[in-house]
Design a protein around this motif. Structure first.
Motif, mmCIF file in Angstrom:
data_model
loop_
_atom_site.group_PDB
_atom_site.id
_atom_site.type_symbol
_atom_site.label_atom_id
_atom_site.label_comp_id
_atom_site.label_asym_id
_atom_site.label_seq_id
_atom_site.Cartn_x
_atom_site.Cartn_y
_atom_site.Cartn_z
ATOM 1 N N TRP A 1 0.839 -1.199 0.000
ATOM 2 C CA TRP A 1 0.000 0.000 0.000
ATOM 3 C C TRP A 1 0.875 1.249 0.000
ATOM 4 C CZ3 TRP A 1 -1.053 -4.417 2.577
ATOM 5 C CH2 TRP A 1 -2.322 -4.986 2.396
ATOM 6 N N GLU A 2 0.297 2.334 -0.432
ATOM 7 C CA GLU A 2 0.959 3.632 -0.340
ATOM 8 C C GLU A 2 0.683 4.188 1.049
ATOM 9 O OE1 GLU A 2 0.679 7.914 -2.629
ATOM 10 O OE2 GLU A 2 0.342 6.061 -3.762
ATOM 11 N N VAL A 3 1.713 4.229 1.869
ATOM 12 C CA VAL A 3 1.541 4.620 3.260
ATOM 13 C C VAL A 3 1.175 6.090 3.361
ATOM 14 C CG1 VAL A 3 2.660 4.845 5.506
ATOM 15 C CG2 VAL A 3 3.103 2.845 4.079
ATOM 16 N N THR A 4 0.087 6.371 4.069
ATOM 17 C CA THR A 4 -0.396 7.733 4.263
ATOM 18 C C THR A 4 -0.208 8.140 5.706
ATOM 19 O OG1 THR A 4 -2.080 7.384 2.569
ATOM 20 C CG2 THR A 4 -2.381 9.267 4.034
ATOM 21 N N SER A 5 0.479 9.232 5.907
ATOM 22 C CA SER A 5 0.633 9.763 7.258
ATOM 23 C C SER A 5 -0.264 10.985 7.371
ATOM 24 C CB SER A 5 2.082 10.152 7.535
ATOM 25 O OG SER A 5 2.515 11.124 6.598
ATOM 26 N N GLY A 6 -0.706 11.288 8.576
ATOM 27 C CA GLY A 6 -1.578 12.435 8.763
ATOM 28 C C GLY A 6 -2.043 12.532 10.190
ATOM 29 N N PRO A 7 -2.540 13.687 10.595
ATOM 30 C CA PRO A 7 -3.039 13.873 11.962
ATOM 31 C C PRO A 7 -4.325 13.092 12.179
ATOM 32 C CG PRO A 7 -3.575 15.762 10.617
ATOM 33 C CD PRO A 7 -2.677 14.897 9.771
ATOM 34 N N PRO A 8 -4.725 12.873 13.422
ATOM 35 C CA PRO A 8 -5.957 12.132 13.705
ATOM 36 C C PRO A 8 -7.191 12.747 13.084
ATOM 37 C CG PRO A 8 -4.635 12.356 15.691
ATOM 38 C CD PRO A 8 -4.000 13.235 14.643
ATOM 39 N N SER A 9 -7.153 14.050 12.802
ATOM 40 C CA SER A 9 -8.331 14.717 12.240
ATOM 41 C C SER A 9 -8.425 14.566 10.728
ATOM 42 C CB SER A 9 -8.304 16.206 12.599
ATOM 43 O OG SER A 9 -7.158 16.835 12.055
ATOM 44 N N TRP A 10 -7.462 13.832 10.139
ATOM 45 C CA TRP A 10 -7.451 13.643 8.686
ATOM 46 C C TRP A 10 -8.714 12.916 8.241
ATOM 47 C CZ3 TRP A 10 -6.693 8.998 5.761
ATOM 48 C CH2 TRP A 10 -6.387 9.206 4.422
ATOM 49 N N LEU A 11 -9.419 13.449 7.235
ATOM 50 C CA LEU A 11 -10.701 12.894 6.836
ATOM 51 C C LEU A 11 -10.621 11.939 5.664
ATOM 52 C CD1 LEU A 11 -13.037 15.985 7.211
ATOM 53 C CD2 LEU A 11 -12.826 14.025 8.723
ATOM 54 N N GLY A 12 -9.447 11.784 5.083
ATOM 55 C CA GLY A 12 -9.299 10.768 4.057
ATOM 56 C C GLY A 12 -9.616 11.202 2.652
ATOM 57 N N SER A 13 -9.492 12.484 2.319
ATOM 58 C CA SER A 13 -9.794 12.911 0.953
ATOM 59 C C SER A 13 -8.866 12.243 -0.046
ATOM 60 C CB SER A 13 -9.673 14.435 0.846
ATOM 61 O OG SER A 13 -8.369 14.872 1.205
ATOM 62 N N GLU A 14 -7.588 12.075 0.313
ATOM 63 C CA GLU A 14 -6.651 11.405 -0.584
ATOM 64 C C GLU A 14 -6.959 9.917 -0.657
ATOM 65 O OE1 GLU A 14 -2.712 12.235 0.684
ATOM 66 O OE2 GLU A 14 -2.701 14.248 -0.159
ATOM 67 N N ARG A 15 -7.438 9.352 0.451
ATOM 68 C CA ARG A 15 -7.764 7.930 0.491
ATOM 69 C C ARG A 15 -8.867 7.613 -0.511
ATOM 70 N NH1 ARG A 15 -7.647 3.275 3.394
ATOM 71 N NH2 ARG A 15 -9.624 2.254 3.831
ATOM 72 N N VAL A 16 -9.781 8.535 -0.702
ATOM 73 C CA VAL A 16 -10.872 8.321 -1.644
ATOM 74 C C VAL A 16 -10.365 8.346 -3.087
ATOM 75 C CG1 VAL A 16 -13.036 9.278 -2.521
ATOM 76 C CG2 VAL A 16 -12.568 9.320 -0.075
ATOM 77 N N ALA A 17 -9.317 9.097 -3.310
ATOM 78 C CA ALA A 17 -8.914 9.432 -4.671
ATOM 79 C C ALA A 17 -8.297 8.287 -5.455
ATOM 80 C CB ALA A 17 -7.947 10.612 -4.642
ATOM 81 N N LYS A 18 -7.687 7.307 -4.791
ATOM 82 C CA LYS A 18 -6.992 6.279 -5.560
ATOM 83 C C LYS A 18 -6.935 4.961 -4.810
ATOM 84 C CE LYS A 18 -2.540 6.646 -5.891
ATOM 85 N NZ LYS A 18 -1.179 7.174 -6.139
#
Length: 238
Positions: A156-173
């Protein structure tokens, strides 16, 4: 007798009220955003558990085998999971989706003969390890979220982010991890957990908490030849 003039709110008072309300919203907003990813992962976790329960139900009538074992006519996880509809085990395809995923079903499954509309391309979020059964090593990673590849090890493409991250990039691909480089994994024993990926974005087969009753990791029970044959049924994209 003269009445005392009623006090009226002026612009200053209304301005102070609006400012207080905006401040309260600003303070409360992070709390809501922190809850969202966790709620989403809980929904995904429950969906994964429901799929494993359905596979185990199927195996009871098929000599412990899951729908694809010993069969070669399938081409994707979508087709394998469709067998659960044909058996009357699953009637709602929404368990094959996951919040923040671009691969979510519309719950239109077609007629009860072929269920040709069930899990059409773009409607399945989960990948299935090929050739398993309910007597496979209990800690075998049976179900995984959509990864970048279907061969072993999945990545997987590892995504780092704060706890408040809503996942807009996660939806994209396809192939995005949850914040902090974590992925939902469902194992043969029915357990589902959010697990930390290795730095290279792959599953750590020797991670803490994934040992079987014999004290070994599931992958240590396989020969090099068996490991070389490991692969997942990939999902169909639109």
């Amino acid at each position: 007798m003269n009445e005392e003039p009623k006090k009226r709110w002026g612009c200053l008072h209304w301005g102070m009220l609006v400012a207080c309300l905006l401040f309260l919203v600003w303070v409360a907003l992070p709390a809501f955003t922190r809850v969202s990813p966790r709620d989403d992962s809980m929904v995904g976790m429950n969906n994964c558990k429901q799929i494993i329960l359905s596979l185990n139900q199927y195996s009871k009538d098929h000599d412990s085998a899951f729908p694809d074992r010993g069969k070669v006519q399938f081409h994707s996880a979508n087709e394998v999971f469709r067998e659960l509809f044909k058996e009357g085990i699953v009637t709602d395809e929404r368990i094959f989706g996951c919040p923040k995923s671009i691969f979510n079903p519309d719950n239109a499954i077609g007629n009860p003969l072929g269920f040709e509309k069930a899990l059409q391309p773009g409607e399945c979020h989960w990948m299935l390890l090929k050739g398993q059964s309910d007597v496979s090593h209990p800690q075998t990673p049976l179900l995984i979220e959509k990864s970048l590849n279907s061969s072993w090890p999945p990545r997987w493409e590892v995504t780092s982010g704060p706890p408040s991250w809503l996942g807009s990039e996660r939806v994209a691909k396809k192939g995005r991890s949850w914040p902090g480089g974590r992925i939902l994994i469902g194992r043969v024993d029915g357990s589902v957990s959010m697990e930390k990926l290795s730095p290279d974005g792959t599953i750590d087969g020797h991670a803490y908490g994934t040992l079987g009753p014999d004290g070994k990791s599931w992958i240590d029970t396989l020969s090099p030849e068996q490991i070389a044959k490991l692969s997942y049924w990939d999902i169909e994209e639109k």
